[in-house]
Design an enzyme around this catalytic site. Sequence first.
Site, PDB file in Angstrom:
ATOM      1  N   GLY A 116       0.818  -1.197   0.000  1.00 16.90           N
ATOM      2  CA  GLY A 116       0.000   0.000   0.000  1.00 16.90           C
ATOM      3  C   GLY A 116       0.860   1.259   0.000  1.00 16.90           C
ATOM      4  N   ASP A 117       0.199   2.411  -0.021  1.00 22.48           N
ATOM      5  CA  ASP A 117       0.874   3.717   0.036  1.00 22.48           C
ATOM      6  C   ASP A 117       1.779   3.972  -1.167  1.00 22.48           C
ATOM      7  OD1 ASP A 117      -0.198   4.020   2.705  1.00 22.48           O
ATOM      8  OD2 ASP A 117       1.423   2.722   3.401  1.00 22.48           O
TER       9      ASP A 117
ATOM     10  N   ASP B  95      12.139  10.634  -7.092  1.00 25.66           N
ATOM     11  CA  ASP B  95      12.839  11.813  -6.591  1.00 25.66           C
ATOM     12  C   ASP B  95      13.373  11.632  -5.173  1.00 25.66           C
ATOM     13  OD1 ASP B  95       9.840  11.866  -6.370  1.00 25.66           O
ATOM     14  OD2 ASP B  95      10.279  13.472  -4.932  1.00 25.66           O
TER      15      ASP B  95
ATOM     16  N   THR C 165      -5.841  -0.723  11.875  1.00 23.61           N
ATOM     17  CA  THR C 165      -6.063   0.726  11.937  1.00 23.61           C
ATOM     18  C   THR C 165      -7.245   1.072  12.844  1.00 23.61           C
ATOM     19  OG1 THR C 165      -7.470   0.624   9.975  1.00 23.61           O
ATOM     20  CG2 THR C 165      -5.128   1.116   9.631  1.00 23.61           C
TER      21      THR C 165
ATOM     22  N   ALA D 100      -7.863   3.253   4.166  1.00 25.81           N
ATOM     23  CA  ALA D 100      -6.910   3.418   3.064  1.00 25.81           C
ATOM     24  C   ALA D 100      -7.115   4.771   2.408  1.00 25.81           C
ATOM     25  CB  ALA D 100      -7.102   2.298   2.042  1.00 25.81           C
ATOM     26  N   GLY D 101      -6.215   5.704   2.669  1.00 24.84           N
ATOM     27  CA  GLY D 101      -6.357   7.036   2.088  1.00 24.84           C
ATOM     28  C   GLY D 101      -5.614   7.174   0.778  1.00 24.84           C
ATOM     29  N   HIS D 102      -6.240   7.840  -0.174  1.00 23.73           N
ATOM     30  CA  HIS D 102      -5.569   8.174  -1.427  1.00 23.73           C
ATOM     31  C   HIS D 102      -5.284   9.671  -1.421  1.00 23.73           C
ATOM     32  CE1 HIS D 102      -6.985   4.450  -3.908  1.00 23.73           C
ATOM     33  NE2 HIS D 102      -6.162   4.168  -2.928  1.00 23.73           N
TER      34      HIS D 102
ATOM     35  N   GLY E 171       7.512  13.763  -8.155  1.00 19.43           N
ATOM     36  CA  GLY E 171       7.008  14.704  -7.158  1.00 19.43           C
ATOM     37  C   GLY E 171       5.536  14.461  -6.917  1.00 19.43           C
TER      38      GLY E 171
ATOM     39  N   GLN F 158      -5.103  -0.052  -0.769  1.00 19.42           N
ATOM     40  CA  GLN F 158      -3.990  -0.821  -0.192  1.00 19.42           C
ATOM     41  C   GLN F 158      -3.070  -1.383  -1.281  1.00 19.42           C
ATOM     42  OE1 GLN F 158      -7.263  -2.126   1.203  1.00 19.42           O
ATOM     43  NE2 GLN F 158      -7.174  -1.270   3.225  1.00 19.42           N
TER      44      GLN F 158
ATOM     45  N   LYS G 133      -1.303   5.540  -5.501  1.00 15.07           N
ATOM     46  CA  LYS G 133      -2.374   5.230  -6.466  1.00 15.07           C
ATOM     47  C   LYS G 133      -3.269   6.437  -6.723  1.00 15.07           C
ATOM     48  CE  LYS G 133      -3.596   1.841  -3.789  1.00 15.07           C
ATOM     49  NZ  LYS G 133      -2.413   1.843  -2.907  1.00 15.07           N
ATOM     50  N   GLY G 134      -3.557   7.215  -5.655  1.00 15.08           N
ATOM     51  CA  GLY G 134      -4.457   8.353  -5.812  1.00 15.08           C
ATOM     52  C   GLY G 134      -3.967   9.337  -6.846  1.00 15.08           C
ATOM     53  N   LYS G 135      -2.676   9.638  -6.815  1.00 16.08           N
ATOM     54  CA  LYS G 135      -2.115  10.584  -7.785  1.00 16.08           C
ATOM     55  C   LYS G 135      -2.256  10.050  -9.203  1.00 16.08           C
ATOM     56  CE  LYS G 135       2.079  12.423  -9.715  1.00 16.08           C
ATOM     57  NZ  LYS G 135       3.479  12.808  -9.634  1.00 16.08           N
TER      58      LYS G 135
END
Length: 423
Positions: free
Chosen positions: A12-13, A333, A129, A39-41, A414, A224, A16-18
């Site tokens: 996870g992390d 980066d 969590t 699960a935050g995006h 970035g 995730q 994916k959201g970007k």
Amino acid sequence: MTVDLLLGLQWGDEGKGKIVDVLTSNYDIIARFQGGPNAGHTLEFDGIKHVLRTIPSGIFHKNSVNIIGNGVVIDPVVFQKEIEGLEKFNLDIKSKLIISRKAHLILPTHRLLDAASEASKGKAKIGSTLKGIGPTYMDKTGRNGLRVGDIELEDFKERYRALADKHEAMIAFYDVAIQYNLAELEKEFFEAIEELKKLDFIDSEEYMYQAQKAGKSILCEGAQGSLLDVDFGTYPFVTSSNTTAAGACTGLGIAPNKIKEVYGIFKAYVTRVGSGPFPTELFDEVGATMARVGNEFGSVTGRQRRCGWLDLVALKYAVQVNGVTQLMMMKGDVLSGFETLKVCTEYNYKGQNISHFPYNIEPENVTPIYKEFKGWKADLTGLTTYNELPIELKEYIEFIEKEVGVPIKIVSVGPDRKQTITK
């Protein structure tokens, strides 16, 4: 008509959201197929950082319809706060966001059960969590759960009471000290249910079928990562749903033969939140620097992420299980400035070198075998084309492509959507 998947290939992390945000303009429908508000995006554009928990990442694009699929578990209270947080952006949420009737509801008592269960485990806790995700999926597979469609039934409150009473008896069984005011939690819950009712509920499998017939393009968004899959992840330190490609079929009602591209997202290094084995984890200043430069803190939980070198054994495994067709490498980066980079190419597993992902990767069984690469000093964040990348980074990318047998099509340099290089 196209149905493509976007999945995380690590713990996870991965970012994916970007990437969903970058790709959204190419799709008519963005559909979330599993997981819950743990699960935050994170999306970042126009100088603003947005964290979405349940709502698909296409919500900021005016032409896309966003679907919360049947495989998702929804906490109405968290969901209401998420919608309230989006109000200042003048989004037409009512017409852009629809919910499957078959998605399960997270009750206040699910969160209490989660806390009681984790507390009872002591040192053996799995790093939940505490959002009630696990207990909700347990009720789903135990055929006790409440679903979004039940909200439309006249006896919804009676159904709620029966399940909540059962949960309270289970909490008492754990015999641990947790403080709560259920009446207060329930008041908040039922107020949030009224807000949820303002959105359209759909029979999502029929909706998706008709959308495909009409030639709509669909992007299925996972939460995730593959190594947290309940079947194929590092069990028991996993989530409670199928985070791999198969989860998109069961979580949305899409036939497997309709899926075209499978986008796999991974970081240029590896992170993990919570407990569980992590063969390439770094406990030195290098790992601390990765965490600091990469801002490695959970977008929802705020928990610091453990950091380590890229693990190609695990990455190849995830590519294989998901049938990945294109790779996208995030946070290249963050590795700028290291003199030397390492990549795990094999494990020494119980005294034997292996290149496949074994049943057990606990540290007493697995030692990573590394290949070293020369690092680069250049600041990548302002670069816009692949040719501008340092030769050392290109060699790093090409080695990964050769090892996993899948092309890397996007390199992120970035957090902003503009800091995305297409290869």
